[in-house]
Design an enzyme around this catalytic site. Sequence first.
Site, PDB file in Angstrom:
ATOM      1  N   SER A 141       0.762  -1.028   0.102  1.00 24.83           N
ATOM      2  CA  SER A 141       0.003  -0.010   0.098  1.00 24.83           C
ATOM      3  C   SER A 141       0.718   1.304  -0.140  1.00 24.83           C
ATOM      4  O   SER A 141       0.536   2.273  -0.610  1.00 24.83           O
ATOM      5  CB  SER A 141      -1.046  -0.127   1.229  1.00 24.83           C
ATOM      6  OG  SER A 141      -0.306  -0.284   2.480  1.00 24.83           O
ATOM      7  N   HIS A 200      -2.013  -8.934   2.065  1.00 20.83           N
ATOM      8  CA  HIS A 200      -1.832  -7.835   2.636  1.00 20.83           C
ATOM      9  C   HIS A 200      -2.895  -7.398   3.762  1.00 20.83           C
ATOM     10  O   HIS A 200      -3.209  -8.202   4.573  1.00 20.83           O
ATOM     11  CB  HIS A 200      -1.546  -6.467   1.506  1.00 20.83           C
ATOM     12  CG  HIS A 200      -0.822  -5.205   2.127  1.00 20.83           C
ATOM     13  ND1 HIS A 200      -0.278  -5.416   3.264  1.00 20.83           N
ATOM     14  CD2 HIS A 200      -0.928  -4.107   1.510  1.00 20.83           C
ATOM     15  CE1 HIS A 200       0.160  -3.929   3.312  1.00 20.83           C
ATOM     16  NE2 HIS A 200      -0.223  -3.253   2.331  1.00 20.83           N
ATOM     17  N   HIS A 243       5.668 -12.899   7.390  1.00 22.15           N
ATOM     18  CA  HIS A 243       5.915 -11.529   6.829  1.00 22.15           C
ATOM     19  C   HIS A 243       7.078 -11.523   6.057  1.00 22.15           C
ATOM     20  O   HIS A 243       7.920 -12.119   5.906  1.00 22.15           O
ATOM     21  CB  HIS A 243       6.178 -10.684   8.168  1.00 22.15           C
ATOM     22  CG  HIS A 243       5.873  -9.246   7.900  1.00 22.15           C
ATOM     23  ND1 HIS A 243       6.755  -8.122   7.324  1.00 22.15           N
ATOM     24  CD2 HIS A 243       4.506  -8.581   8.017  1.00 22.15           C
ATOM     25  CE1 HIS A 243       6.159  -7.173   7.324  1.00 22.15           C
ATOM     26  NE2 HIS A 243       4.819  -7.198   7.524  1.00 22.15           N
ATOM     27  N   ARG A 270       2.835  -5.468  17.110  1.00 24.33           N
ATOM     28  CA  ARG A 270       1.269  -4.824  16.783  1.00 24.33           C
ATOM     29  C   ARG A 270       0.527  -6.114  17.544  1.00 24.33           C
ATOM     30  O   ARG A 270      -0.420  -5.997  17.837  1.00 24.33           O
ATOM     31  CB  ARG A 270       1.025  -4.598  15.437  1.00 24.33           C
ATOM     32  CG  ARG A 270       2.021  -3.522  14.754  1.00 24.33           C
ATOM     33  CD  ARG A 270       1.640  -3.299  13.491  1.00 24.33           C
ATOM     34  NE  ARG A 270       2.110  -4.217  12.688  1.00 24.33           N
ATOM     35  CZ  ARG A 270       1.880  -4.490  11.362  1.00 24.33           C
ATOM     36  NH1 ARG A 270       1.512  -3.295  10.657  1.00 24.33           N
ATOM     37  NH2 ARG A 270       2.389  -5.295  10.510  1.00 24.33           N
ATOM     38  N   ASP A 298      -2.206  -9.139  11.792  1.00 20.55           N
ATOM     39  CA  ASP A 298      -3.656  -9.455  11.399  1.00 20.55           C
ATOM     40  C   ASP A 298      -4.217 -10.677  12.227  1.00 20.55           C
ATOM     41  O   ASP A 298      -5.258 -11.032  12.289  1.00 20.55           O
ATOM     42  CB  ASP A 298      -3.673  -9.735   9.766  1.00 20.55           C
ATOM     43  CG  ASP A 298      -3.665  -8.585   9.059  1.00 20.55           C
ATOM     44  OD1 ASP A 298      -4.059  -7.470   9.558  1.00 20.55           O
ATOM     45  OD2 ASP A 298      -2.794  -8.635   7.905  1.00 20.55           O
TER      46      ASP A 298
HETATM   47  N1  CMX Z   1       1.211 -19.948   5.429  1.00 21.90           N
HETATM   48  C1  CMX Z   1       1.688 -20.664   4.279  1.00 21.90           C
HETATM   49  N2  CMX Z   1       2.593 -20.533   3.322  1.00 21.90           N
HETATM   50  C2  CMX Z   1       3.253 -19.307   3.998  1.00 21.90           C
HETATM   51  C3  CMX Z   1       2.817 -18.492   5.044  1.00 21.90           C
HETATM   52  C4  CMX Z   1       1.548 -18.836   5.578  1.00 21.90           C
HETATM   53  N3  CMX Z   1       1.304 -17.848   6.687  1.00 21.90           N
HETATM   54  N4  CMX Z   1       3.753 -17.594   4.791  1.00 21.90           N
HETATM   55  C5  CMX Z   1       4.504 -17.688   3.862  1.00 21.90           C
HETATM   56  N5  CMX Z   1       4.236 -19.042   3.119  1.00 21.90           N
HETATM   57  C6  CMX Z   1       4.756 -19.511   2.116  1.00 21.90           C
HETATM   58  C7  CMX Z   1       4.625 -18.274   1.071  1.00 21.90           C
HETATM   59  O1  CMX Z   1       3.272 -18.485   0.218  1.00 21.90           O
HETATM   60  C8  CMX Z   1       5.988 -18.749  -0.060  1.00 21.90           C
HETATM   61  O2  CMX Z   1       5.256 -19.890  -0.752  1.00 21.90           O
HETATM   62  P1  CMX Z   1       5.681 -20.179  -2.354  1.00 21.90           P
HETATM   63  O3  CMX Z   1       7.193 -20.026  -2.410  1.00 21.90           O
HETATM   64  O4  CMX Z   1       5.040 -21.532  -2.660  1.00 21.90           O
HETATM   65  O5  CMX Z   1       4.816 -19.112  -2.909  1.00 21.90           O
HETATM   66  C9  CMX Z   1       6.845 -19.264   0.896  1.00 21.90           C
HETATM   67  O6  CMX Z   1       6.339 -19.497   2.230  1.00 21.90           O
HETATM   68  C10 CMX Z   1       7.957 -18.165   1.095  1.00 21.90           C
HETATM   69  O7  CMX Z   1       7.409 -17.057   1.700  1.00 21.90           O
HETATM   70  P2  CMX Z   1       8.227 -16.134   2.459  1.00 21.90           P
HETATM   71  O8  CMX Z   1       9.378 -15.577   2.048  1.00 21.90           O
HETATM   72  O9  CMX Z   1       8.248 -16.540   3.883  1.00 21.90           O
HETATM   73  O10 CMX Z   1       7.108 -14.613   2.662  1.00 21.90           O
HETATM   74  P3  CMX Z   1       6.834 -13.637   1.709  1.00 21.90           P
HETATM   75  O11 CMX Z   1       7.718 -12.612   1.974  1.00 21.90           O
HETATM   76  O12 CMX Z   1       6.768 -14.202   0.306  1.00 21.90           O
HETATM   77  O13 CMX Z   1       5.059 -13.436   1.854  1.00 21.90           O
HETATM   78  C11 CMX Z   1       3.290 -12.970   3.297  1.00 21.90           C
HETATM   79  C12 CMX Z   1       4.987 -12.720   3.064  1.00 21.90           C
HETATM   80  C13 CMX Z   1       2.883 -12.035   4.511  1.00 21.90           C
HETATM   81  C14 CMX Z   1       2.581 -12.607   1.805  1.00 21.90           C
HETATM   82  C15 CMX Z   1       3.288 -14.593   3.680  1.00 21.90           C
HETATM   83  O14 CMX Z   1       3.702 -14.788   4.800  1.00 21.90           O
HETATM   84  C16 CMX Z   1       1.826 -14.981   3.648  1.00 21.90           C
HETATM   85  O15 CMX Z   1       0.947 -15.141   2.814  1.00 21.90           O
HETATM   86  N6  CMX Z   1       0.982 -14.639   5.019  1.00 21.90           N
HETATM   87  C17 CMX Z   1      -0.374 -15.166   5.137  1.00 21.90           C
HETATM   88  C18 CMX Z   1      -1.069 -13.954   4.744  1.00 21.90           C
HETATM   89  C19 CMX Z   1      -0.923 -12.566   5.902  1.00 21.90           C
HETATM   90  O16 CMX Z   1      -1.030 -12.886   6.968  1.00 21.90           O
HETATM   91  N7  CMX Z   1      -0.754 -11.351   5.311  1.00 21.90           N
HETATM   92  C20 CMX Z   1      -0.651 -10.275   6.009  1.00 21.90           C
HETATM   93  C21 CMX Z   1       0.647  -9.591   6.441  1.00 21.90           C
HETATM   94  C22 CMX Z   1       0.561  -8.356   7.008  1.00 21.90           C
HETATM   95  C23 CMX Z   1       0.189  -7.201   6.091  1.00 21.90           C
HETATM   96  O17 CMX Z   1       0.700  -6.840   5.140  1.00 21.90           O
HETATM   97  O18 CMX Z   1      -1.024  -6.844   6.586  1.00 21.90           O
END
Ligand code: CMX
Length: 425
Positions: free
Chosen positions: A233, A263, A309, A318, A364
């Site tokens: 964002s 996000h 994250h 948070r 979250d």
């Molecule tokens: N559950 C399952 N798989 C997860 C995970 C979770 N909570 N967190 C990361 N992974 C996976 C990713 O999807 C990725 O898989 P692929 O390589 O198959 O695509 C792998 O682990 C590596 O990811 P990462 O390097 O650890 O994390 P990223 O920087 O790519 O992504 C985030 C970060 C937040 C998008 C991811 O941790 C996620 O999807 N979390 C769940 C959604 C969430 O809670 N989002 C809110 C974040 C806070 C905000 O911005 O508001």
Amino acid sequence: MSLLKAKLEHTLPPIIDEIRAFVKEKAASEVSKVTLAQAYGGLRGVKGLVCDTSEVPPDKGLVIRGIELKNLTDKIPEEIFWLLLTGDLPNDEELADLQKEYKAREDVPGYVWDVLDAMPADSHPMAMFNTAILVMQKESEFMKAYNSGIQKADYWKPTLEDSLNILAKLPAIGAYVYRKRFGKGERIDTDKSLDWGANYTHMLGIPDDSGDFARLMRLYLTLHCDHEGGNVSAYSASTINSALSDLYYSLCGGLNGLAGPLHGLANQECLGWVLETMKQFNGAPTPEELEKFAWDTLNSGKVIPGYGHAVLRVTDPRFDAFLAFGKEYMPDDPVFQTVSRVFDVVPNVLRQVKKIKDPWPNVDAGSGALLYHYGMKEFSYYTVLFSVSRAMGICAQAIITRAYGLPIIRPKSLPTAKYKELCGA
Ligand code: CMX
């Protein structure tokens, strides 16, 4: 003139001069390298953006102007906006003046209600909220000043006006989106005697005799305010802002990014996941049941919302703040207890998945359970609350970027064939 503007007029010039001199002197210094993995990996870890409002060290979480978030949880959102923008917390007089500015600007143009009323009844609350911001674009003071030939050095001033005008109105808009979208009845008028967070609570119309829900709302609005410059964002908004689009365009664009499930929408998904576990196991699940549910989620190819994250590598402060609030105000609530138990179980599960870099809860993971406790049970609304808060960071970043006179953002892209050439493949 508002005290906030007066303070910025006084404090910004020496900062700007110092930054200019620093960049001139060190212009050729290398600050980051980019690997091929990073180019194809969302530019994770690549340094190349500037954000002076806040920083997110991976081992600490949000630090606003040098102050760790855990030391700011007793502050109200107005104080946080002042801090983001100026680098200092306001004194009583400054705080009162900012609150007076908000009060003077909080009336929402009637056409905003008409537009919201005309949207399909099943519109997502985020689509309604962002539409309301965009439809007010014609009010932009920056756009008017730009069209009248304002000097570049003064761009930040009408951007501050736009910020105050928008921030003052967001609680009323957010509250109406809630009441309209979920059939809660007539719009509730603003109460001029209340602070920003309490007035938002009042206009939502959720009964709050104890004042505890308003307490949660202030905390919620404080915690979600900013998260440095590289999240979807903030980065989207500042890219749009860098084209000298005004804040109505850029804030709306940034918040459209917040509406994505990876996000800000994760808070809506997260409570759904928690309630699903309770449904499946007829009440608060045991740790063993939760562990199984977590593995089932992962094995079905889904993410566990609220965990992980892109930057953080510790429990999000948070989340800690929300957990502490829940322990104080609703320790016996079964949904909150489940959130707390998920925290005991899920990181151990995620640690076993090698590719996941951060197994810890993010912002979250817990907030939804607290809102649910006070009767706000419409999950799809939760990202609007996040947006009202995050608007503070996006506005503060826009004002500062304009004051620094940063240019249009334009990194370089290459086709895959060129990357192959570069890497000798
Ligand atoms: N559950 C399952 N798989 C997860 C995970 C979770 N909570 N967190 C990361 N992974 C996976 C990713 O999807 C990725 O898989 P692929 O390589 O198959 O695509 C792998 O682990 C590596 O990811 P990462 O390097 O650890 O994390 P990223 O920087 O790519 O992504 C985030 C970060 C937040 C998008 C991811 O941790 C996620 O999807 N979390 C769940 C959604 C969430 O809670 N989002 C809110 C974040 C806070 C905000 O911005 O508001």
